[in-house]
Design an enzyme around this catalytic site. Structure first.
Site, PDB file in Angstrom:
ATOM      1  N   HIS A 159     -29.205  29.118 -33.770  1.00  0.00           N
ATOM      2  CA  HIS A 159     -28.904  29.729 -34.884  1.00  0.00           C
ATOM      3  C   HIS A 159     -28.403  28.552 -35.835  1.00  0.00           C
ATOM      4  O   HIS A 159     -28.972  28.650 -37.259  1.00  0.00           O
ATOM      5  CB  HIS A 159     -27.671  30.680 -34.653  1.00  0.00           C
ATOM      6  CG  HIS A 159     -27.162  31.133 -35.848  1.00  0.00           C
ATOM      7  ND1 HIS A 159     -27.480  32.351 -36.524  1.00  0.00           N
ATOM      8  CD2 HIS A 159     -26.091  30.749 -36.577  1.00  0.00           C
ATOM      9  CE1 HIS A 159     -26.600  32.738 -37.481  1.00  0.00           C
ATOM     10  NE2 HIS A 159     -25.896  31.706 -37.589  1.00  0.00           N
ATOM     11  N   GLU A 160     -27.709  27.578 -35.540  1.00  0.00           N
ATOM     12  CA  GLU A 160     -27.221  26.645 -36.435  1.00  0.00           C
ATOM     13  C   GLU A 160     -28.449  25.736 -37.099  1.00  0.00           C
ATOM     14  O   GLU A 160     -28.532  25.507 -38.138  1.00  0.00           O
ATOM     15  CB  GLU A 160     -26.129  25.675 -35.661  1.00  0.00           C
ATOM     16  CG  GLU A 160     -25.095  26.546 -35.202  1.00  0.00           C
ATOM     17  CD  GLU A 160     -24.231  27.339 -36.436  1.00  0.00           C
ATOM     18  OE1 GLU A 160     -24.265  26.848 -37.579  1.00  0.00           O
ATOM     19  OE2 GLU A 160     -23.745  28.169 -36.304  1.00  0.00           O
TER      20      GLU A 160
ATOM     21  N   HIS B   4     -30.247  27.302 -39.940  1.00  0.00           N
ATOM     22  CA  HIS B   4     -29.657  27.063 -41.037  1.00  0.00           C
ATOM     23  C   HIS B   4     -30.026  26.048 -41.809  1.00  0.00           C
ATOM     24  O   HIS B   4     -30.609  25.740 -43.024  1.00  0.00           O
ATOM     25  CB  HIS B   4     -28.138  26.942 -41.137  1.00  0.00           C
ATOM     26  CG  HIS B   4     -27.530  28.596 -41.161  1.00  0.00           C
ATOM     27  ND1 HIS B   4     -27.547  29.405 -41.927  1.00  0.00           N
ATOM     28  CD2 HIS B   4     -26.354  28.934 -40.125  1.00  0.00           C
ATOM     29  CE1 HIS B   4     -26.996  30.579 -41.633  1.00  0.00           C
ATOM     30  NE2 HIS B   4     -26.272  30.114 -40.411  1.00  0.00           N
TER      31      HIS B   4
ATOM     32  N   GLU C 118     -27.636  34.672 -42.669  1.00  0.00           N
ATOM     33  CA  GLU C 118     -27.153  34.761 -41.187  1.00  0.00           C
ATOM     34  C   GLU C 118     -28.054  35.444 -40.266  1.00  0.00           C
ATOM     35  O   GLU C 118     -28.555  34.871 -39.255  1.00  0.00           O
ATOM     36  CB  GLU C 118     -25.730  35.242 -41.223  1.00  0.00           C
ATOM     37  CG  GLU C 118     -24.551  34.503 -41.836  1.00  0.00           C
ATOM     38  CD  GLU C 118     -24.038  33.420 -41.049  1.00  0.00           C
ATOM     39  OE1 GLU C 118     -25.022  33.087 -40.198  1.00  0.00           O
ATOM     40  OE2 GLU C 118     -23.232  32.395 -41.658  1.00  0.00           O
TER      41      GLU C 118
END
Length: 252
Positions: A125-126, A129, A184
């Site tokens: 997920h990070e 970004h 997100e």
């Protein structure tokens, strides 16, 4: 006389609001005019992370947490042509972040809470970004705000060398970085696709959200609630992943 005074008061108030609005727009215009290149973003991100590493307890190469993280990330040292460098912060907070230069920092508290598969899902997920350039754009915005006074003072319209205090302010912003709910959700999708592409358990992403949702009401609820304040609801995120997995035949 009272009516005159009231009128004068309203006039002064209106002028003050108008002035404040004009000043706010002037500041916004000034911030927008400051030039920040992608190369500067990478450079300042690296410097800010180095400063954060110096301020936080970093697990050493022989630390069990570092060894565990190395086992989790395995071959994923370069993702989507982005070199990734990983470190563990020996901090109890449940957190993780990634910066525009490809630095990923995972907190001890998050590793204590989650399984290896879930930690990889959070890392995915990070990194999402970073790949989606959310981290780059957030860093550009932070740099503009930190350097706008210097830029205006010099009249250069460009960011020069940042002081340690400015870098520190930018670095601290990593911990509280807030992305839009759409960003997100897109990062969630990136993690799901990353896990699926590499034959990993996509359900780990859903269960990581379930743990965050459960923990948000516990003793560390304040920290987790603050971390998740700009995120879509954890339960809704989990259900969304389950739904995708069912469509893909990866869950019942």
């Amino acid at each position: 006389m009272k009516k005159v005074m009231l009128f004068l008061g309203m006039t002064i108030c209106t002028q003050a609001v108008s002035h404040a609005q004009g000043l706010g727009q002037a500041v916004a215009d000034a911030i927008g005019s400051v030039t920040v290149t992608n190369e500067q973003v990478a450079q300042y991100s690296k410097q800010a992370v180095q400063q954060m590493d110096a301020k936080n307890p970093v697990a050493g190469p022989n630390d069990p947490y570092t060894q565990r993280l190395n086992n989790i990330i395995g071959p994923y040292r370069t993702i989507d042509n982005i070199p990734i460098n990983y470190k563990v912060y020996a901090v109890k907070d449940v957190n993780a972040f990634a910066t525009a230069d490809g630095s990923v920092r995972v907190f001890k508290g998050l590793m204590d809470l989650m399984s290896d598969e879930e930690v990889l899902a959070v890392i995915g997920h990070e990194i999402g970004h970073v790949v989606n350039q959310d981290s780059r754009d957030a860093m550009k915005s932070a740099l503009r705000r930190s350097a706008v006074r210097n830029a205006l003072g010099s009249g250069s319209g460009a960011i020069g060398r940042l002081s340690r205090s400015q870098l520190g302010a930018v670095a601290d912003g990593f911990l509280g970085a807030k992305f839009s709910r759409e960003q997100e959700s897109q990062a969630d999708d990136y993690s799901y696709d990353f896990l699926k592409r590499n034959g990993k358990n996509v359900i780990a992403l859903a269960t990581s959200f379930e743990k965050l949702a459960k923990l948000s009401g516990g003793s560390q609820g304040g920290k987790v609630a603050e971390l998740m304040s700009s995120h879509p609801d954890s339960k809704a995120r989990s259900e969304r992943i389950y739904e995708r997995a069912r469509r893909d035949g990866l869950a019942r």
